[in-house]
Scaffold this active site. Sequence first.
Site, PDB file in Angstrom:
ATOM      1  N   LYS A 151       0.840  -1.199   0.000  1.00 59.17           N
ATOM      2  CA  LYS A 151       0.000   0.000   0.000  1.00 59.17           C
ATOM      3  C   LYS A 151       0.875   1.249   0.000  1.00 59.17           C
ATOM      4  O   LYS A 151       2.068   1.166   0.311  1.00 59.17           O
ATOM      5  CB  LYS A 151      -0.971  -0.035   1.195  1.00 59.17           C
ATOM      6  CG  LYS A 151      -0.303  -0.073   2.574  1.00 59.17           C
ATOM      7  CD  LYS A 151      -0.030   1.297   3.098  1.00 59.17           C
ATOM      8  CE  LYS A 151       0.695   1.268   4.410  1.00 59.17           C
ATOM      9  NZ  LYS A 151       1.230   2.587   4.793  1.00 59.17           N
ATOM     10  N   GLU A 182       1.597   7.819  16.930  1.00 59.26           N
ATOM     11  CA  GLU A 182       2.982   7.363  16.969  1.00 59.26           C
ATOM     12  C   GLU A 182       3.870   8.462  17.531  1.00 59.26           C
ATOM     13  O   GLU A 182       3.670   9.641  17.219  1.00 59.26           O
ATOM     14  CB  GLU A 182       3.487   7.002  15.573  1.00 59.26           C
ATOM     15  CG  GLU A 182       2.840   5.804  14.933  1.00 59.26           C
ATOM     16  CD  GLU A 182       3.488   5.498  13.588  1.00 59.26           C
ATOM     17  OE1 GLU A 182       4.409   4.664  13.555  1.00 59.26           O
ATOM     18  OE2 GLU A 182       3.083   6.109  12.589  1.00 59.26           O
ATOM     19  N   HIS A 197      -5.001   1.399   6.471  1.00 58.12           N
ATOM     20  CA  HIS A 197      -5.042   0.736   7.782  1.00 58.12           C
ATOM     21  C   HIS A 197      -6.316   1.014   8.570  1.00 58.12           C
ATOM     22  O   HIS A 197      -7.018   0.089   8.989  1.00 58.12           O
ATOM     23  CB  HIS A 197      -3.850   1.178   8.640  1.00 58.12           C
ATOM     24  CG  HIS A 197      -2.514   0.865   8.069  1.00 58.12           C
ATOM     25  ND1 HIS A 197      -2.261  -0.259   7.324  1.00 58.12           N
ATOM     26  CD2 HIS A 197      -1.327   1.529   8.155  1.00 58.12           C
ATOM     27  CE1 HIS A 197      -0.974  -0.274   6.972  1.00 58.12           C
ATOM     28  NE2 HIS A 197      -0.400   0.800   7.464  1.00 58.12           N
ATOM     29  N   LYS A 228      -2.305  -8.417  12.033  1.00 59.37           N
ATOM     30  CA  LYS A 228      -2.075  -8.361  13.471  1.00 59.37           C
ATOM     31  C   LYS A 228      -3.039  -9.282  14.205  1.00 59.37           C
ATOM     32  O   LYS A 228      -4.233  -9.313  13.927  1.00 59.37           O
ATOM     33  CB  LYS A 228      -2.235  -6.919  13.976  1.00 59.37           C
ATOM     34  CG  LYS A 228      -1.124  -5.999  13.508  1.00 59.37           C
ATOM     35  CD  LYS A 228      -1.297  -4.612  14.073  1.00 59.37           C
ATOM     36  CE  LYS A 228      -0.134  -3.725  13.646  1.00 59.37           C
ATOM     37  NZ  LYS A 228       1.161  -4.180  14.168  1.00 59.37           N
ATOM     38  N   LYS A 281       2.118  11.406  13.371  1.00 59.60           N
ATOM     39  CA  LYS A 281       3.507  11.277  13.789  1.00 59.60           C
ATOM     40  C   LYS A 281       3.812  12.277  14.901  1.00 59.60           C
ATOM     41  O   LYS A 281       3.144  13.296  15.045  1.00 59.60           O
ATOM     42  CB  LYS A 281       4.436  11.557  12.604  1.00 59.60           C
ATOM     43  CG  LYS A 281       4.289  10.580  11.443  1.00 59.60           C
ATOM     44  CD  LYS A 281       4.841   9.216  11.782  1.00 59.60           C
ATOM     45  CE  LYS A 281       4.877   8.322  10.560  1.00 59.60           C
ATOM     46  NZ  LYS A 281       5.386   6.980  10.881  1.00 59.60           N
ATOM     47  N   HIS A 315      -0.672  -4.525   6.468  1.00 58.18           N
ATOM     48  CA  HIS A 315      -0.152  -5.330   7.573  1.00 58.18           C
ATOM     49  C   HIS A 315      -1.004  -5.230   8.833  1.00 58.18           C
ATOM     50  O   HIS A 315      -0.916  -6.099   9.704  1.00 58.18           O
ATOM     51  CB  HIS A 315       1.305  -4.979   7.867  1.00 58.18           C
ATOM     52  CG  HIS A 315       1.507  -3.682   8.572  1.00 58.18           C
ATOM     53  ND1 HIS A 315       1.718  -2.498   7.914  1.00 58.18           N
ATOM     54  CD2 HIS A 315       1.537  -3.382   9.890  1.00 58.18           C
ATOM     55  CE1 HIS A 315       1.883  -1.533   8.793  1.00 58.18           C
ATOM     56  NE2 HIS A 315       1.771  -2.024  10.001  1.00 58.18           N
ATOM     57  N   ASP A 373      -1.375   7.411   3.544  1.00 56.57           N
ATOM     58  CA  ASP A 373      -0.575   6.352   4.162  1.00 56.57           C
ATOM     59  C   ASP A 373      -1.375   5.534   5.164  1.00 56.57           C
ATOM     60  O   ASP A 373      -1.221   4.308   5.231  1.00 56.57           O
ATOM     61  CB  ASP A 373       0.647   6.967   4.851  1.00 56.57           C
ATOM     62  CG  ASP A 373       1.595   5.920   5.428  1.00 56.57           C
ATOM     63  OD1 ASP A 373       1.757   4.864   4.796  1.00 56.57           O
ATOM     64  OD2 ASP A 373       2.163   6.162   6.508  1.00 56.57           O
TER      65      ASP A 373
END
Length: 472
Positions: free
Chosen positions: A151, A219, A243, A185, A329, A181, A238
Amino acid sequence: MTADEHAKPVPHVFVLFGATGDLAKRKLFPGLYHLAAADRLPGEYAVIGSGRHSPGSDDEFRDNVRSGLNQFVDDLDDDVTRKFLSRLSFQTSSADDGADLAAVVSAARERLGHDARTVIYLSVPPTAMQSMIGMLGRERLTAGARVIIEKPFGTDLASSRDLDAALKEVLDEEQVYRIDHFLGKEAVQNILALRFANSLMESAWNREHLVSVQIDVPETLTVEGRGSFYESTGCFRDMISTHLCQVLGFIAMEAPVHLDAMSLRNEKTKVFAAMRPLDPQRVIYGQYDGYRDEDDIAEDSSVETFVALEAFVDTERWQGVPFYLRTGKALGATRRTITLTFRTPPLGRFGESACQPNQLVLELSDSPEFQLSLNAKRPGPDLDLLPLQLQLNLADEDIEDTPLEAYERLLLDVMRGDQTLFTRADEVDRLWQICQPVLDSPPKVASYARGSWGPQEALALAGPDGWRLPDE
């Protein structure tokens, strides 16, 4: 687990584009190493790294991979490492010229036997994806191969559709594995077990009992080392269109008839079909202070490093319940937290006692954690309420069980031909439709301090109850 899942995979040739990049160093090679250490890789296999620029000889490439393993894998086994590295080689290629790579792959397949299968991992920028797929088709590298697409899948609705058309020219949908991803999980998959294996949860998992759902993925890391990627992609592309929306699909789906690829992806697709296109007025963009000082960042960059938004799923189950999504971020903590907030019952009978809403909190860590917030009577002579926190950590309940890291699980699923945890073309297309209004009219980017929880406007987005994070 079925007998087929226990069976040793047939011989494989793994072709990793972007083999000298950050993702390969942090996730792909460690993932393959862990599968090798657990004896989950085929008895015979080869790993061929590829890219425009050679890292030198094959031995120099192996040294680079070993350096990454030393950095990102605890307690390397020397024997496993030696055998794993011996299977590695590198061959340069580009979108214009893949003939040498095709020859190397063909020779590896011939060496491994007639039943050898090819898995191609495309860890390349979205702008390079379509031309690389064209090269794979021209060189017939796609014949019988399984192709993993990293992605984001395009950069908007139009480019996503162009990419899908390019894929369909050289691949069947059954060959395409669009990797996200987060879906690998353990904790995300546990959402399904928590809901559908527990009638207590499923009966309350709807608008009659819930007032909001939060999906919160902050994050503490900055974009250090990934400046050029972030400048071309941004936080929204992103994280949101991939996600967080995929996690939303797991939370909001109806019970699938079976836990297989078709049933699960059909139910997720129904969720996305019922999602309203995002309202740019209910989306907050932010950029952390100092972002423009990072390497490979434009001095006047307006790229967002933070997004918070409100979304709605217009099904009978979820009508009117807001889903609050937040990620970014350089924030106050690194967490992956889902919070379901329940309706508060009338509390006049308890006088002025402070009462917190019941909340179910799911921590999407490698080892899933659950927390339930309840109210009980405070010890003493008065009938006052006391908030309680009930916690369950699966690692404490089954200390012998070691969950697979997301990339390990997904690489293993590709070898097995299991597309359950990979996204389908119609899912991707609908998510871009949902996100396109924000791309067409992006919010103004507000600044925020490092270590904070984003712009002030985002803190107010979640209403009077606020965000679950930071924890009280």
